[in-house]
Design a protein around this motif. Structure first.
Motif, mmCIF file in Angstrom:
data_model
loop_
_atom_site.group_PDB
_atom_site.id
_atom_site.type_symbol
_atom_site.label_atom_id
_atom_site.label_comp_id
_atom_site.label_asym_id
_atom_site.label_seq_id
_atom_site.Cartn_x
_atom_site.Cartn_y
_atom_site.Cartn_z
ATOM 1 N N ILE A 162 4.857 -8.100 -6.298
ATOM 2 C CA ILE A 162 4.670 -6.762 -5.757
ATOM 3 C C ILE A 162 3.880 -6.901 -4.466
ATOM 4 C CG2 ILE A 162 3.747 -4.450 -6.169
ATOM 5 C CD1 ILE A 162 3.932 -5.143 -9.216
ATOM 6 N N THR A 163 4.433 -6.347 -3.394
ATOM 7 C CA THR A 163 3.711 -6.341 -2.131
ATOM 8 C C THR A 163 2.993 -5.008 -2.001
ATOM 9 O OG1 THR A 163 5.535 -5.448 -0.809
ATOM 10 C CG2 THR A 163 5.456 -7.846 -1.089
ATOM 11 N N LEU A 164 1.801 -5.045 -1.436
ATOM 12 C CA LEU A 164 1.003 -3.839 -1.264
ATOM 13 C C LEU A 164 0.528 -3.739 0.175
ATOM 14 C CD1 LEU A 164 0.151 -5.224 -4.204
ATOM 15 C CD2 LEU A 164 -1.284 -3.236 -4.300
ATOM 16 N N LYS A 165 0.580 -2.547 0.704
ATOM 17 C CA LYS A 165 -0.118 -2.222 1.948
ATOM 18 C C LYS A 165 -1.349 -1.453 1.519
ATOM 19 C CE LYS A 165 3.740 -2.175 5.115
ATOM 20 N NZ LYS A 165 4.479 -1.456 6.152
ATOM 21 N N ILE A 166 -2.495 -1.865 2.060
ATOM 22 C CA ILE A 166 -3.751 -1.245 1.626
ATOM 23 C C ILE A 166 -4.532 -0.716 2.832
ATOM 24 C CG2 ILE A 166 -3.902 -2.652 -0.456
ATOM 25 C CD1 ILE A 166 -6.011 -4.398 0.964
ATOM 26 N N VAL A 167 -5.475 0.162 2.544
ATOM 27 C CA VAL A 167 -6.364 0.696 3.565
ATOM 28 C C VAL A 167 -7.145 -0.471 4.180
ATOM 29 C CG1 VAL A 167 -8.408 2.154 3.924
ATOM 30 C CG2 VAL A 167 -6.568 2.923 2.407
ATOM 31 N N GLN A 168 -7.280 -0.435 5.501
ATOM 32 C CA GLN A 168 -8.014 -1.493 6.195
ATOM 33 C C GLN A 168 -9.426 -1.625 5.630
ATOM 34 O OE1 GLN A 168 -8.030 -1.006 10.428
ATOM 35 N NE2 GLN A 168 -9.091 -2.915 10.806
ATOM 36 N N LEU B 19 -4.340 -12.253 -0.534
ATOM 37 C CA LEU B 19 -4.456 -11.485 0.697
ATOM 38 C C LEU B 19 -3.646 -12.254 1.728
ATOM 39 C CD1 LEU B 19 -5.833 -9.176 2.322
ATOM 40 C CD2 LEU B 19 -7.685 -10.800 2.801
ATOM 41 N N VAL B 20 -2.676 -11.600 2.348
ATOM 42 C CA VAL B 20 -1.764 -12.289 3.254
ATOM 43 C C VAL B 20 -1.674 -11.545 4.584
ATOM 44 C CG1 VAL B 20 -0.399 -13.266 1.361
ATOM 45 C CG2 VAL B 20 0.268 -11.062 2.339
ATOM 46 N N GLY B 21 -1.104 -12.208 5.563
ATOM 47 C CA GLY B 21 -0.841 -11.586 6.852
ATOM 48 C C GLY B 21 0.644 -11.325 6.982
ATOM 49 N N GLY B 22 1.003 -10.322 7.736
ATOM 50 C CA GLY B 22 2.418 -10.023 7.938
ATOM 51 C C GLY B 22 2.706 -8.554 7.732
ATOM 52 N N ASP B 23 3.878 -8.248 7.190
ATOM 53 C CA ASP B 23 4.319 -6.871 7.025
ATOM 54 C C ASP B 23 3.587 -6.135 5.907
ATOM 55 O OD1 ASP B 23 6.117 -7.215 9.070
ATOM 56 O OD2 ASP B 23 7.798 -7.671 7.739
ATOM 57 N N PHE B 24 2.913 -6.853 5.034
ATOM 58 C CA PHE B 24 2.131 -6.249 3.963
ATOM 59 C C PHE B 24 0.828 -7.009 3.860
ATOM 60 C CE2 PHE B 24 5.403 -9.065 2.324
ATOM 61 C CZ PHE B 24 4.679 -9.991 1.608
ATOM 62 N N ASP B 25 -0.097 -6.485 3.046
ATOM 63 C CA ASP B 25 -1.456 -7.039 2.993
ATOM 64 C C ASP B 25 -1.732 -7.900 1.766
ATOM 65 O OD1 ASP B 25 -2.304 -5.501 5.344
ATOM 66 O OD2 ASP B 25 -2.142 -3.766 4.019
ATOM 67 N N VAL B 26 -1.131 -7.532 0.644
ATOM 68 C CA VAL B 26 -1.427 -8.204 -0.620
ATOM 69 C C VAL B 26 -0.121 -8.565 -1.308
ATOM 70 C CG1 VAL B 26 -2.528 -7.962 -2.892
ATOM 71 C CG2 VAL B 26 -3.578 -6.893 -0.888
ATOM 72 N N LEU B 27 -0.109 -9.757 -1.910
ATOM 73 C CA LEU B 27 1.012 -10.190 -2.738
ATOM 74 C C LEU B 27 0.470 -10.377 -4.148
ATOM 75 C CD1 LEU B 27 3.995 -11.060 -2.835
ATOM 76 C CD2 LEU B 27 3.232 -13.386 -2.375
ATOM 77 N N LEU B 28 1.094 -9.700 -5.097
ATOM 78 C CA LEU B 28 0.636 -9.699 -6.486
ATOM 79 C C LEU B 28 1.780 -10.173 -7.371
ATOM 80 C CD1 LEU B 28 -1.370 -8.708 -8.757
ATOM 81 C CD2 LEU B 28 -0.241 -6.474 -8.537
ATOM 82 N N LEU C 89 -0.841 0.866 -10.270
ATOM 83 C CA LEU C 89 -0.987 0.413 -8.878
ATOM 84 C C LEU C 89 -1.033 1.583 -7.904
ATOM 85 C CD1 LEU C 89 1.298 -2.722 -8.484
ATOM 86 C CD2 LEU C 89 -1.179 -2.596 -8.272
ATOM 87 N N GLN C 90 -0.080 2.474 -8.020
ATOM 88 C CA GLN C 90 -0.005 3.564 -7.055
ATOM 89 C C GLN C 90 -1.106 4.592 -7.259
ATOM 90 O OE1 GLN C 90 4.085 4.866 -6.923
ATOM 91 N NE2 GLN C 90 4.731 2.952 -5.951
ATOM 92 N N ALA C 91 -1.858 4.485 -8.353
ATOM 93 C CA ALA C 91 -3.012 5.363 -8.585
ATOM 94 C C ALA C 91 -4.275 4.841 -7.896
ATOM 95 C CB ALA C 91 -3.264 5.513 -10.079
ATOM 96 N N ILE C 92 -4.243 3.606 -7.400
ATOM 97 C CA ILE C 92 -5.407 3.068 -6.692
ATOM 98 C C ILE C 92 -5.452 3.738 -5.312
ATOM 99 C CG2 ILE C 92 -6.448 0.989 -5.696
ATOM 100 C CD1 ILE C 92 -5.003 -0.626 -7.927
ATOM 101 N N PRO C 93 -6.524 4.468 -5.008
ATOM 102 C CA PRO C 93 -6.564 5.248 -3.765
ATOM 103 C C PRO C 93 -6.341 4.415 -2.489
ATOM 104 C CG PRO C 93 -8.421 5.817 -5.177
ATOM 105 C CD PRO C 93 -7.728 4.657 -5.811
ATOM 106 N N GLU C 94 -6.787 3.171 -2.490
ATOM 107 C CA GLU C 94 -6.682 2.340 -1.285
ATOM 108 C C GLU C 94 -5.293 1.724 -1.105
ATOM 109 O OE1 GLU C 94 -10.827 2.543 -2.797
ATOM 110 O OE2 GLU C 94 -8.956 1.908 -3.723
ATOM 111 N N LEU D 178 -1.678 2.014 -0.114
ATOM 112 C CA LEU D 178 -0.877 2.936 0.690
ATOM 113 C C LEU D 178 0.597 2.913 0.279
ATOM 114 C CD1 LEU D 178 -2.454 2.108 4.169
ATOM 115 C CD2 LEU D 178 -2.967 4.060 2.670
ATOM 116 N N SER D 179 1.106 1.716 -0.055
ATOM 117 C CA SER D 179 2.504 1.606 -0.480
ATOM 118 C C SER D 179 2.697 0.301 -1.240
ATOM 119 C CB SER D 179 3.454 1.661 0.718
ATOM 120 O OG SER D 179 3.299 0.514 1.534
ATOM 121 N N THR D 180 3.769 0.269 -2.039
ATOM 122 C CA THR D 180 4.116 -0.938 -2.795
ATOM 123 C C THR D 180 5.612 -1.198 -2.641
ATOM 124 O OG1 THR D 180 4.642 0.248 -4.849
ATOM 125 C CG2 THR D 180 2.352 -0.472 -4.554
ATOM 126 N N ARG D 181 5.991 -2.429 -2.845
ATOM 127 C CA ARG D 181 7.396 -2.818 -2.936
ATOM 128 C C ARG D 181 7.474 -3.851 -4.046
ATOM 129 N NH1 ARG D 181 10.608 -4.190 2.237
ATOM 130 N NH2 ARG D 181 11.115 -1.991 2.066
#
Length: 166
Positions: A88-94, A115-124, A142-147, A149-152
Motif C-alpha cells: 500500500i502506497t501512502l501520501k502523507i502530510v509533510q 519512508l520513500v522518495g518519489g510519487d508517494f511517501d510511504v510503502l507499507l 488507514l484512511q482514518a489516519i488524519p495525516e 492524504l491518499s492510498t493506493r
C-alpha cells in the motif's frame, strides 16, 4: 533520531558508531545466518574454517555493531492464515512521518514500513486473512489516519524470497 512524545512513538537510541569493516569470513557468516538463522556455532565455524570461539566472537560483534539486527523465522503467510498480501502506497502530510509510522506499527498484519522518495511517501506491506480484511484495513484504519492524504493498494499475486548466494 529521538522522537518527541507528541510524535506518538518511543524514543529511538542515538546514532550508533559506524560498524567495523567486514571481511570475507564475516560476509560468509552473514550469508549462512540469512539462509539458516538456527545454524549452530559449530556448523558456522566449520563452514567458514574458524574455531568455534572465533565464530562466536564474530557473531557477537556483528550483533553488537548492529549489522545483525535479530534472528527470526521466514513465514509462509498463506499457510499461517494470511492469504492476502498487498503493498500500500501512502501520501502523507509533510513532516508527519513519525506520527504516521507510530500508527502504522499498530496495524494488524503490517509487515514492513518504509519512508520513500518519489510519487508517494510511504510503502507499507500488509498480510491479511482475506480481501475483506484488507478492504477493512485500508478503508477503516488507514484512511482514518488524519495525516494520510491518499492510498493506493497493490495486491500481491505471488512472492519469492531471494536467498543469499553462497
Amino acid at each position: 533520531m529521538a522522537e518527541r512524545p507528541e510524535d506518538g512513538g518511543p524514543e529511538e537510541p542515538g546514532p550508533q558508531p559506524p560498524a567495523r569493516p567486514l571481511d570475507a569470513i564475516d560476509q560468509d557468516i552473514l550469508r549462512m545466518l540469512q539462509a539458516d538463522g538456527r545454524a549452530s556455532i559449530r556448523s558456522v565455524a566449520e563452514r567458514v574454517h574458524v574455531s568455534r570461539a572465533n565464530a562466536y566472537a564474530r557473531i557477537n560483534r556483528l550483533v553488537e555493531d548492529g549489522v545483525i539486527r535479530g534472528f527470526g523465522a521466514r513465514v509462509d503467510h498463506e499457510r499461517a492464515g494470511h492469504g492476502t498480501s498487498a503493498y500500500i502506497t501512502l501520501k502523507i502530510v509533510q513532516n508527519s512521518w513519525r506520527t504516521v509510522r507510530a500508527q502504522l506499527r499498530q496495524l494488524p498484519g503490517a509487515s514492513h514500513i518504509a519512508l520513500v522518495g518519489g510519487d508517494f511517501d510511504v510503502l507499507l506491506l500488509v498480510h491479511t486473512p482475506d480481501n475483506r480484511a484488507l478492504r477493512e484495513l485500508v478503508l477503516s484504519r488507514l484512511q482514518a489516519i488524519p495525516e494520510v492524504l491518499s492510498t493506493r493498494t497493490l495486491l500481491v499475486f505471488e512472492t519469492e524470497d531471494l536467498e543469499p548466494q553462497s
